[in-house]
Structure formats: C-alpha cells, structure tokens
Design a protein around this motif. Sequence first.
Motif, PDB file in Angstrom:
ATOM      1  N   LEU A 350       5.579 -13.723 101.689  1.00 45.30           N
ATOM      2  CA  LEU A 350       4.618 -14.577 102.387  1.00 45.30           C
ATOM      3  C   LEU A 350       3.467 -13.758 102.967  1.00 45.30           C
ATOM      4  CD1 LEU A 350       7.101 -17.016 104.167  1.00 45.30           C
ATOM      5  CD2 LEU A 350       5.873 -17.338 102.016  1.00 45.30           C
ATOM      6  N   ASP A 351       3.752 -12.524 103.363  1.00 47.88           N
ATOM      7  CA  ASP A 351       2.670 -11.643 103.830  1.00 47.88           C
ATOM      8  C   ASP A 351       1.650 -11.411 102.718  1.00 47.88           C
ATOM      9  OD1 ASP A 351       3.785 -11.391 106.329  1.00 47.88           O
ATOM     10  OD2 ASP A 351       4.776  -9.479 105.910  1.00 47.88           O
ATOM     11  N   ASP A 354      -0.699 -14.216 102.622  1.00 55.41           N
ATOM     12  CA  ASP A 354      -1.623 -14.169 103.758  1.00 55.41           C
ATOM     13  C   ASP A 354      -2.697 -13.103 103.569  1.00 55.41           C
ATOM     14  OD1 ASP A 354      -0.151 -16.157 104.917  1.00 55.41           O
ATOM     15  OD2 ASP A 354       1.014 -14.827 106.197  1.00 55.41           O
ATOM     16  N   LYS A 429      -1.977 -22.705  99.712  1.00 49.72           N
ATOM     17  CA  LYS A 429      -2.155 -22.730 101.161  1.00 49.72           C
ATOM     18  C   LYS A 429      -3.130 -23.807 101.628  1.00 49.72           C
ATOM     19  CE  LYS A 429      -2.564 -18.727 103.150  1.00 49.72           C
ATOM     20  NZ  LYS A 429      -3.011 -17.364 103.468  1.00 49.72           N
ATOM     21  N   TRP A 438       7.325 -27.628 101.908  1.00 49.29           N
ATOM     22  CA  TRP A 438       7.045 -26.189 101.995  1.00 49.29           C
ATOM     23  C   TRP A 438       8.305 -25.393 101.646  1.00 49.29           C
ATOM     24  CZ3 TRP A 438       2.495 -24.306 101.632  1.00 49.29           C
ATOM     25  CH2 TRP A 438       1.382 -24.902 102.230  1.00 49.29           C
ATOM     26  N   TYR A 484      -0.085 -24.701 106.129  1.00 52.48           N
ATOM     27  CA  TYR A 484       0.675 -23.512 105.762  1.00 52.48           C
ATOM     28  C   TYR A 484       0.971 -22.656 106.989  1.00 52.48           C
ATOM     29  CZ  TYR A 484       1.623 -18.815 103.999  1.00 52.48           C
ATOM     30  OH  TYR A 484       2.178 -17.581 103.780  1.00 52.48           O
ATOM     31  N   SER A 485      -0.035 -22.451 107.846  1.00 50.11           N
ATOM     32  CA  SER A 485       0.161 -21.594 109.022  1.00 50.11           C
ATOM     33  C   SER A 485       1.187 -22.200 109.972  1.00 50.11           C
ATOM     34  CB  SER A 485      -1.168 -21.361 109.746  1.00 50.11           C
ATOM     35  OG  SER A 485      -1.699 -22.579 110.218  1.00 50.11           O
ATOM     36  N   ARG A 488       4.556 -21.565 108.429  1.00 55.41           N
ATOM     37  CA  ARG A 488       4.905 -20.141 108.496  1.00 55.41           C
ATOM     38  C   ARG A 488       5.384 -19.770 109.899  1.00 55.41           C
ATOM     39  NH1 ARG A 488       3.453 -14.869 106.407  1.00 55.41           N
ATOM     40  NH2 ARG A 488       5.266 -13.708 107.131  1.00 55.41           N
ATOM     41  N   ASN A 492       9.163 -18.425 110.754  1.00 55.89           N
ATOM     42  CA  ASN A 492       9.399 -17.189 111.504  1.00 55.89           C
ATOM     43  C   ASN A 492      10.349 -17.443 112.668  1.00 55.89           C
ATOM     44  OD1 ASN A 492       7.692 -15.771 109.831  1.00 55.89           O
ATOM     45  ND2 ASN A 492       5.935 -15.851 111.211  1.00 55.89           N
TER      46      ASN A 492
END
Length: 904
Positions: A350-351, A354, A429, A438, A484-485, A488, A492
Amino acid sequence: MSGNALRPSAADPLLSAAAREIVALERARLPNLSGVTVLLPNLHAAAEFGRILRDTAGVDTLLLPRFATLRSLAEQQDTGRARLPVSRRQAMIYRALRDKDWFREGDLWHVSAELLRLFDEITLSQVALPSTYEAFVHLLEQAYRARSGLPLQFEARLVHELWHAMSARGEGALDDATLYHLQLAQLADMAAAPLYTVGLNDLVPMESAFFALYARSCPVRHFSVAAIEADPAGLTGLLSAAWGESGQSEHLHDRASAFRDIASTSPLSGRHERLCLCGANSLEQEAETVAFRVGQWLAQGKTAIAVVVQDRLVARRARALLERAAVLVTDETGWTLSTTSASTVVMRWLDNLDSRFHYQDLLDLLKSPFIFTAWEPARRRHGVYRLEQLIRKHSVVSHLMRYRALAGDEAEVVELLDALGEAQKLLEKRKRRSLAEWQQGLLASLDVLQIRGGLQRDLAGDQLLQLLERLHLELAQDATAFSYSEWRQWLNQQLEEAVFRDASITSPVVFTHLAACRLRRFDGVVIAGADAAHLPGRGRESVFFNQAVRAQLGLPDRRAALETERQNLASLLVACPEVWVTWQARKNGEPNPLSPWFERLEIFHVLAYGEGLKDSGFQPPAISFQPAVLAAHPAPVLPEQLVPATISASGYNSLVACPYQFYARHALRLNELDEVSTALEKRDYGEYVHDILHRFHLVYPILSGQDTAVLQQVLRDISKEVFTRAIEADFVSHAWALRWDASIPGYIAWQLARELEGWRWQEGEVERTLDIPLAGERQLRLRGRLDRVDSKGAALAVLDYKTQNAEGLKKKLKQAGEDVQLPCYALLLGEMPQQAAFVAVDEEDVGQVEAAEDIAVLAQANRVRLRDMFDALYRGASLPAQGISQACEYCEMRGLCRKDYWNA
C-alpha cells in the motif's frame, strides 16, 4: 537457596481456602463434583485447582467441577440474536461523525474507536444516561463542578446524540456488551446448580448484577483475597504494611516499627531467595539479566517459569537472547500484528500505491519473501536484481511506466512490473468504495502479487489473512462509501489493535502479563521492566470525561484499575517462591526510578530490618571481546580463485592507486551500489554530457560547412531532451543544464578547429576488450568503453570527455603512468593511436589535454605492468593499503581498511 535444590512451591492460599470450603459444602456429591460450576479468572489455574480439590477431598479419583471463565460460560448461551460486529459499529459511528462534520477527517477513526469503548463501558457499567440533552448537560456540570461552557456542551452533545443514535440503530443485531448482558440474564434464568467464583476481583456492575440475580435461584459463593484471613506477620502482612492499606498509620516509619514488633524476622529473609530488585544500566543489560536468570532456573530443574512483561522492548530482546540459547518461550502477551513481517509486506504494498512506486518502497516490497511465491526463487531474485540495477544505473525514482521503459525485453523484469500494474488497478485510489469493497480489492491484489500463498505458510501471515477476510465478511452489508485514505487509516488501526500469538510453542518459560498470573503456580518469576513508567504504568486514558467525572457517572476509573493491579502483584509475590524484579536504573545517562510499589517496599524493609532488597551489584555473565591488534597497513593476499579474470580501466586505476582498495572493490566485489539520485549530481552530469555529445555526433559527424547557429541550436535541443527527466524530478537540476548550455559555443568552436586540423569524428561509446596472456597459460581480459574515436587519414585518436577544467586534467597526466586511463584506451583501440587525450568540456574554453609521453610507449609499459601485477597476484603477492591521502579522500573502503585507526 544454594546448589540445584528446588524450593517447593506452596499452594495458592486462595485456592486452598476455596477448595476446603467447596469440599465441605459439596461433601454429599463426592467423588462426583461434575454438577458444580467454578468460575476462575483464567483457565490456566484450572489444573492446579483440580489437584488441590482432589487432595483436599482425600479421594483417589475425583470427577472435577466444570471450570470456566464468566465470559466463556456466558458465550455458551444461545440467545437467538445476531451479533453486530465491532467493525460495523465503528463504521456506523464514523459515518455519523463525518456527517456532522465535528472533527477533522484524519481524527475520525481514533474518535470513533474511543466512542466505541466508551459506549461499551456505559453498557457494562449499567449507567443510565439521561434521555434529554439538557439533563445530561446538567449531570456533567455537577460532575465537572463547572458551569456549562462550549467544551462541556460539545462533549455532552457528542456523547448524548451518538449514544442514543447507536442504541436505536442495530438492524436487529446486538453489540457485544448488550449481547453479553442478554447471555448473562439467560444464564441466571436457567440457574440449576451452585456457582462458585474464585479470584474474580474486577467484576463490572453488569456481572455483579448477574450474580445477584443467579443467587435468587441457586447458591453463589465468592472467594477473593479479601475473604482470606491474612497472616499479619507473614508476607501478606508485610505488603499490606509497606503499601499502607486503610486503617494503618500514614507514616511509613511508624508502620515499619509496628510490623517489626510483630515479626522479628522478615518474611523476605534470605532476600535473594524470595525477592530481589535488580537494577540494570541499559536495556541490553536488563535483557541479559532476564535471560541469565531464566537460564539458571531451567538448569536447576524449574518447570514453570514466568516472565511478567512490563516493558515490551526488554522482553523482545530477552526473548531473542533465550532463543539464541535454544530456549523457546510461550508468549501469551503476543505481538501487535502490525509489527510482524507478514503485515509489513501488505503495508509496503500500500505504501507503493501512496508513493507512486518510489524505488525504495518498490525494492523493499520485491525483496520480501512473501511476494511472487509461485516463482522459482532464483528466477525471482534475478528479476529483482536486474530491476534494481536498472533503477540505480538510470536513477529512476518512481512510476511504474518509467521502470517499464527501462526493462526493455528483460522477461523477468517485465513480468514483475506487469503484475504490479495489474494489482494497482484493483485498488484505484480515485474511486470511493465501501470498506468491504476496499478489502475485496486488497485481497484480490494479494492474489495477483502471489502474496496470499506466502502468508498462508506463515503463522502470523495466516492470522493476518483471517483478519482481512473476517473484516471483509463483517462489513459486507455496510454500503457507506469511503475514500482510499479513509480506508487506509482504518486498516492501519485494525492492524495496530490486532494481536498475533504463536500457539505452536509449548515451553516451561512463559512470557505473560500481571493479570494472567492470578491463581497460577510458578517456580520462579521475573518481572521485567518494572520501572515507574511501566509499573503501574499510565493505563489507557479516554479522551472523554476525566477520572473524577467517570467515577461520578459510575464508569471504571484509574483508581479501581490501580487497586486491581496492586492486588494481582501482591498475590503473585505471596504465591511465588522466587521473584526477580528488573528495571533500567539508568536511561540515556539519567536516573530512571523503580516502580513506586517496589520502591516503597524497599524503603519499608530497610526501615524495619536494616536490609534492602536491591542487588545493584549483580552482573550477568557477558561475552568479552578481545580487541583485534591492527597492523599499520593491512596487506591481504588473494586466494587464486578470487583473482579477477577481467579488469576495467577504472579497476586498474584502483590497483595502482591503492591495492587494498582494488582488493575490496573488485576482488571481494564490495563496491557500493549505485545511489538513486533524486537530485542531479556531478557524476550524473558527466553521463548526461557523454550521452548528449554522442547523440549530436551521430547526427552531425562532420560540422564543417554547417551554420554555427544551427549547430548550437541542435545541440541545445538534444540537451533539453536529455535533461528533461532530471529537471522534472528536481527543478534544481536546471542549474546543471544551464552550466552545460554555457559550454555549447565553446565545444562547437573546438570541434570546428579540430576538423580544420584534419580530424574527423568516426565513432563513439565503443565497447572493447583485450586479452593479455599471463604465466601458466592464464589470461587477463581488459575491458573498457571508449567515449570517442577520431580519424585523420590512416591515423586514429582516442578521446575521453571530462567535465572538469583543463588545469586539473594536466595535473592528472603530469606524472607519466600515474593515471592509466588513456594508455588502457590506447590498448583497447586495437591499433596504436597517434593521439590520446582528455577533452575538457566543463567550461566555455573547451580544449584537449594530451598524455605527457608518447602514448605508444605508455600503452606498452602499462600492458607489461598489468601482466606482471597479475602474475604476482597469482603467486600470492599482498595487496597493501597505501594510505595516500589523495586516494583515501573519497574512498568508500576507508572504514574497511580502518586507516583512521592504524597504529602510529
């Protein structure tokens, strides 16, 4: 305790007292107690309690009671009502907060989690919130003892509105706390046998109400530490006096004197046998102390050892030391799932999305053992290696399409990049999706990248997959759209809160926490990380309501949690025959205080008996390393199989400048990897200039007769095309482009003047090799790339572009044979050139600098020297470190030869 003698572990006094009472009350049932239910704080105590019950009953065979925890007993009840998953509830709260726009978006998942915990506490504590907002505000005013202001009103409105909104919305399903309430009520309605509880000292009001309701139908007996008659002259009495329980003098000195009067000998006499406080000077020393003590106990034959983890960092290091000594541990505390390598590969994937596949994120992902697991390992490693080489060589920082352009027809690299591109499409995204969608996209992308198979073969990975799939199923009915954010951040949080426990290890050494030690028997216990910051620690602070308000509302507060933790600690100290307490007495050079509970016990013991409990002089055995004696100049000898069969011009230069540098760089192949430049550097600038001039001369091999302005413009156009990528990545690179632009008129003028002398550009970027015979039928291959070859009739010239001024190049060639680049290029040309020169193209006055001596003589001399040097290497000649400042100044092998630490 001396030698290997084992101190017998006495039965827990609470279990013994409960066993006597249960046997007395249920004498008529003996030897069959299967109709009796006994509730314990954890099932670890069941085996020990069963043994004590059998011994107390005095029978050979005893059918044991049903042992359970209150939670597990309640979960056996089928209420016929569906459960509303925590993930669904949090998403509902988040949606309500987002709709009201009360918080910044980035804080919403944290606030929703806090509200979720608060609502569960309200339910479990059976707090009845007022039905109207005004009444709730009035209640909070009284609790805060303050007038209603904007902060209080906001907190009241937030909690009140969302509480009632969530209570009304459940779509027929019940949250965990409400379902637990219903299960307990059903259990009380079905009461048909006596119920005994042992050591349940932290009941919430809902649970206390259940026992009261159950007692209306069947007997309920509670056995707690408070119900056991304490020995006033024993360890229980000592701890009570040291910690100042109610009804005792406020002054520690008075309590110590009073206790000494009733107990002339300390219950902790022989302090190193029963309790020892051991301060360490560092985290490493504390971990070594823990590992050493556990190892000693195992050698003595102890079979039940606990490490009570207060500081996770110390515990991790101690566990690593034990595993290095082949001692595996059962870790009941677990690991945060986000810290496992299995979670790392998912987060790194996922990083990459981003960061647009920043090269560091990309290489970290591709080097994970969990990705592309269906590939043959050697093929996967080769593909990743080739991609890394291309990235570093061309300094490409990000974007899949740029990596794809570099890959060319290299099949492994192309396949890797295509799979990444396909997986990227599954997590577009720019779309807004539900959390379940998702999750579905994430799981599908893991399949494309062949990560799922790798995770399934790993314990933590398998638990991670189960979590991701469970969340997908739980949220399937929630259609709320999230960016998406937002997803995410939510993911996390889920990984931070989930815990991985390895259930595959059974060991006599258990890493656990204080609450899990209740009623368990251990031969020895280490309490690791018992400083003031970790014991009792700060606990979890809620963002809603301070401690005083929570107490007045009837919610659990910090005082109750501290009292429970203190009782757990006291029970452990009383029950365990040997306890070591470790902490870092110093952190970062500053004193680090011991836990106030143990500090008070230490002072009390000194006042009462003149003897402390601390053993600051203890030092665990440590491995001592004898410092190596360094020679003034290291001079290794190469084994024959490590002598390189190929050498470049730069490698030859390294061999001449410093043989040790050549040994490290080219024989051991310790060359540093190319750094990916996010900003254009001098080295990159030189490569760009080489590329520009080669492209220019392919179009204009001869400049004579052409319009000078047109030639300059063509060269500028080519330069702009080459520098564009660097300028896009870093605008400061524009300065390098301007620097080169200033050299263009000078270069055109120099080239025209050279053509007037009769020289013509013939070819550029020429790869050449030359085989040099060595002794013993060996041979050495010299390789290199010639920047430019010119011709004048039958005569040839070899030129090398340099982006530095002419004066510096003259110094470089002043001493014949010191720089071997031009002589090597002359040899590689195949026929001896008439001219070999550097071309300085880093200033407006472009010019050439030729070798000081005849190039043919220099070339042949270097050929002979190169042959003789490699013959000597095969004979075992050493490769000493020269230590010349000019060669050492920018040498990356300086730390390896340790020049800065040579003996004078």
